[in-house]
Design a protein around this motif. Structure first.
Motif, PDB file in Angstrom:
ATOM      1  N   TYR A   1      88.465 -36.345  68.936  1.00  0.00           N
ATOM      2  CA  TYR A   1      87.731 -37.616  68.965  1.00  0.00           C
ATOM      3  C   TYR A   1      86.248 -37.423  68.685  1.00  0.00           C
ATOM      4  O   TYR A   1      85.564 -38.337  68.215  1.00  0.00           O
ATOM      5  N   LYS A   2      85.733 -36.220  68.940  1.00  0.00           N
ATOM      6  CA  LYS A   2      84.300 -35.970  68.728  1.00  0.00           C
ATOM      7  C   LYS A   2      83.948 -35.858  67.242  1.00  0.00           C
ATOM      8  O   LYS A   2      82.781 -36.064  66.872  1.00  0.00           O
ATOM      9  N   ILE A   3      84.922 -35.493  66.431  1.00  0.00           N
ATOM     10  CA  ILE A   3      84.653 -35.286  65.000  1.00  0.00           C
ATOM     11  C   ILE A   3      85.640 -36.098  64.154  1.00  0.00           C
ATOM     12  O   ILE A   3      86.052 -35.661  63.075  1.00  0.00           O
ATOM     13  N   ALA A   4      86.007 -37.274  64.635  1.00  0.00           N
ATOM     14  CA  ALA A   4      86.971 -38.100  63.909  1.00  0.00           C
ATOM     15  C   ALA A   4      86.502 -38.392  62.486  1.00  0.00           C
ATOM     16  O   ALA A   4      87.303 -38.403  61.542  1.00  0.00           O
ATOM     17  N   ASP A   5      85.194 -38.608  62.320  1.00  0.00           N
ATOM     18  CA  ASP A   5      84.667 -38.900  60.976  1.00  0.00           C
ATOM     19  C   ASP A   5      84.833 -37.699  60.054  1.00  0.00           C
ATOM     20  O   ASP A   5      85.196 -37.840  58.877  1.00  0.00           O
TER      21      ASP A   5
END
Length: 338
Positions: A307-311
């Motif tokens: 979720y911290k690096i979804a992008d």
């Protein structure tokens, strides 16, 4: 005008003719069989069946109440209300739910059967940090009772992966969850192979205890890079052999290495990466590792910090395969959101 002795002219003519001579047929081309353990799967015999009055989840986000599902030869033909069809068998599913078969993308059934006994614990080849040469299908015990329990829970297909003790643990295999006495009888026809990799605590713990690399996360990265450098050189040798053979040069085939066969298969895009990786910063490094060596970094399993690096994952086309609600059992698994 320069003059040549007759003997020299004969010698020069002989050299010229020798250069034009046919060197004979090429040796047979050496080819690598990429599927030496082919599927023998056959669908089980079945009747045409109509399920009625069910709550149906279509798998595309749609819910149908009091609906029917009609399937023939194991394949869904129609879904809707009050279907007018002729079926060999009708099942009244009032008060029950019907969903598509569940695909388990990360399983160790057959390689770690239940009940657990030492003689059947065949999911981790903990003899080297890189064991790309092993294939988990060669460990699968088709009579593992866990396959029956999974079928009862609606799981119809499974990707079986080796465990996560190693930096590169070996090939996975995709199975149809049907009763069979052989692995080949369960093997999903034409499914691509996967390669299991693992970040973080597991490989550095297993090999740090043995006093060999890796014992740190930087050792993990060094181990991956060393393996992919070897694979790149191996692929280059085989690509040159293919090119030289096509040009009629009758080259000698490179030395065969089954570990590097698998890694080269990743570089060629034939084998998909499945990466045990919890932490955001490590997933980002694995994405860059793939870019360094020209392969796609695939799917991150157990990725509780995805979720911290979804992008970043979206930008690079990476998947994340997570548990719904299991976390916090070790340090790298703590920073979870429900």
């Amino acid at each position: 005008m320069q003059k040549f002795a007759p003997s020299l002219l004969v010698m020069a003519l002989g050299v010229a003719l020798a250069g034009c001579q046919d060197n004979g047929p090429q040796d047979p081309k050496v080819s690598i069989n990429k599927n030496p353990y082919p599927s023998t799967y056959q669908p089980l015999a079945s009747q045409s069946t109509l399920i009625t009055n069910a709550t149906v989840l279509t798998g595309t986000g749609e819910r149908l109440d009091n609906a029917d599902v009609f399937f023939v030869d194991g394949k869904v033909q129609q879904v809707g209300k009050d279907l007018s069809v002729q079926a060999d068998k009708t099942i009244d599913a009032e008060g029950k739910w019907v969903t598509p078969g569940i695909i388990d993308v990360h399983s160790h059934l057959g390689a770690y059967p239940t009940p657990s006994v030492a003689s059947h614990q065949d999911g981790n080849e903990m003899t080297s940090p890189v064991t790309a040469e092993v294939w988990v299908e060669h460990s699968v015990w088709p009579q593992d009772p866990g396959f029956n329990r999974a079928r009862e829970g609606g799981i119809t297909s499974l990707q079986i992966l080796p465990g996560s003790a190693n930096l590169i643990g070996g090939r996975g295999v995709t199975l149809k969850n049907i009763p069979s006495h052989t692995m080949q009888g369960m093997k999903f026809p034409d499914a691509p192979y996967g390669l299991k990799m693992a970040c973080g605590e597991n490989p550095k713990r297993v090999y740090g205890r043995k006093g060999v690399l890796p014992s740190t996360r930087m050792g993990n990265m060094a181990g991956y890079r060393t393996a992919w450098i070897e694979a790149t050189e191996y692929k280059r040798e085989w690509d040159k052999y293919e090119s030289d053979y096509a040009a009629g040069k009758n080259p000698a085939a490179p030395h065969r290495d089954i570990k590097l066969d698998t890694l080269a298969g990743v570089l060629e895009g034939d084998i998909l990466i499945h990466n045990h990786c919890y932490k955001a910063e490590e997933m980002a490094m694995m994405i860059d590792l793939g870019k360094e060596f020209g392969y796609h970094s695939g799917t991150f399993h157990h990725g509780v910090e995805a979720y911290k690096i979804a992008d970043l994952l979206a930008e690079n086309g990476n998947c994340a395969a997570l548990w719904p609600d299991w976390w916090g059992f070790k340090m790298e698994a703590y920073d979870m959101v429900q």
